[in-house]
Design a protein around this motif. Structure first.
Motif, short mmCIF file in Angstrom:
data_model
loop_
_atom_site.label_atom_id
_atom_site.label_comp_id
_atom_site.label_asym_id
_atom_site.label_seq_id
_atom_site.Cartn_x
_atom_site.Cartn_y
_atom_site.Cartn_z
N MET A 16 0.85 -1.16 0.00
CA MET A 16 0.00 0.00 0.00
C MET A 16 0.90 1.24 0.00
N GLU A 17 0.52 2.22 -0.75
CA GLU A 17 1.29 3.44 -0.84
C GLU A 17 1.18 4.27 0.45
N ARG A 18 2.21 5.02 0.71
CA ARG A 18 2.26 5.86 1.91
C ARG A 18 1.09 6.84 1.95
N GLU A 19 0.76 7.43 0.82
CA GLU A 19 -0.33 8.40 0.77
C GLU A 19 -1.66 7.76 1.18
N ARG A 20 -1.87 6.51 0.77
CA ARG A 20 -3.12 5.82 1.12
C ARG A 20 -3.16 5.52 2.61
N ILE A 21 -2.04 5.15 3.19
CA ILE A 21 -1.99 4.91 4.63
C ILE A 21 -2.32 6.20 5.37
N GLU A 22 -1.76 7.30 4.92
CA GLU A 22 -2.06 8.59 5.54
C GLU A 22 -3.54 8.92 5.42
N GLU A 23 -4.14 8.63 4.27
CA GLU A 23 -5.57 8.87 4.07
C GLU A 23 -6.41 8.03 5.04
N LEU A 24 -6.02 6.77 5.24
CA LEU A 24 -6.77 5.91 6.16
C LEU A 24 -6.74 6.47 7.58
N LYS A 31 6.19 5.15 9.35
CA LYS A 31 6.82 3.95 9.91
C LYS A 31 6.10 2.68 9.49
N VAL A 32 4.77 2.72 9.45
CA VAL A 32 4.00 1.57 8.99
C VAL A 32 4.30 1.30 7.52
N TRP A 33 4.38 2.34 6.73
CA TRP A 33 4.69 2.20 5.32
C TRP A 33 6.09 1.61 5.12
N MET A 34 7.06 2.11 5.87
CA MET A 34 8.44 1.63 5.73
C MET A 34 8.56 0.14 6.07
N ARG A 35 7.81 -0.31 7.04
CA ARG A 35 7.87 -1.73 7.42
C ARG A 35 7.16 -2.63 6.43
N GLY A 36 6.27 -2.07 5.63
CA GLY A 36 5.58 -2.85 4.61
C GLY A 36 4.54 -3.80 5.14
N VAL A 37 4.11 -3.61 6.37
CA VAL A 37 3.15 -4.51 6.99
C VAL A 37 1.81 -4.49 6.27
N TRP A 38 1.41 -3.34 5.78
CA TRP A 38 0.11 -3.21 5.14
C TRP A 38 0.18 -3.30 3.62
N ASP A 39 1.28 -3.76 3.07
CA ASP A 39 1.42 -3.83 1.62
C ASP A 39 0.37 -4.73 0.98
N GLU A 40 0.08 -5.84 1.60
CA GLU A 40 -0.86 -6.81 1.03
C GLU A 40 -2.16 -6.92 1.83
N GLU A 41 -2.36 -6.03 2.77
CA GLU A 41 -3.53 -6.11 3.64
C GLU A 41 -4.76 -5.51 2.96
N ASP A 42 -5.92 -6.01 3.36
CA ASP A 42 -7.19 -5.54 2.86
C ASP A 42 -7.53 -4.20 3.53
N GLU A 43 -7.84 -3.19 2.73
CA GLU A 43 -8.14 -1.87 3.27
C GLU A 43 -9.35 -1.89 4.19
N ASP A 44 -10.34 -2.72 3.88
CA ASP A 44 -11.52 -2.81 4.74
C ASP A 44 -11.15 -3.29 6.15
N ARG A 100 0.19 7.80 23.62
CA ARG A 100 1.45 7.88 22.87
C ARG A 100 1.86 6.44 22.60
N ILE A 101 1.40 5.91 21.50
CA ILE A 101 1.64 4.50 21.19
C ILE A 101 2.84 4.36 20.26
N LEU A 102 3.63 3.37 20.53
CA LEU A 102 4.79 3.07 19.70
C LEU A 102 4.35 2.27 18.48
N THR A 103 5.13 2.34 17.44
CA THR A 103 4.81 1.64 16.20
C THR A 103 4.69 0.13 16.43
N ASP A 104 5.61 -0.44 17.19
CA ASP A 104 5.55 -1.88 17.46
C ASP A 104 4.28 -2.26 18.20
N ASP A 105 3.88 -1.46 19.17
CA ASP A 105 2.65 -1.74 19.92
C ASP A 105 1.43 -1.60 19.02
#
Length: 83
Positions: free
Chosen positions: A1-9, A25-38, A53-58
């Motif tokens: 998933m593109e960074r812009e789309r993650i920001e939009e979500l 950070k989520v975009w850089m890790r690529g965790v949501w690259d293949e995930e369903d947007e819904d 104040r949540i950390l990215t890993d959490d």
């Protein structure tokens, strides 16, 4: 998933603060690259991160738990039959 789309979500879910702290950070890790947007939208709607104040890993840990539960609820074994 593109960074812009993650920001939009994040923005669409009302999490401007999370967007500025986590979207890149989520975009850089690529965790949501293949995930369903819904599923991602459902996660952002179901959880409340206001004032935290949540950390990215959490954050991603909570997402993985949610995704697992969401996937299991979609299994035909667990769905109710409608007559």
């Amino acid at each position: 998933m593109e960074r812009e789309r993650i920001e939009e979500l994040f923005e669409e879910s009302g999490y401007h603060g999370l967007n500025s702290r986590l979207a890149y950070k989520v975009w850089m890790r690529g965790v949501w690259d293949e995930e369903d947007e819904d599923r991602i939208e459902a996660f952002l709607d179901a959880y409340s991160f206001e004032g935290e104040r949540i950390l990215t890993d959490d954050f991603l840990y909570h997402y993985r738990i949610f995704a697992y539960i969401h996937e299991k609820n979609e299994c035909p074994l667990f769905q109710r039959q409608r007559f």
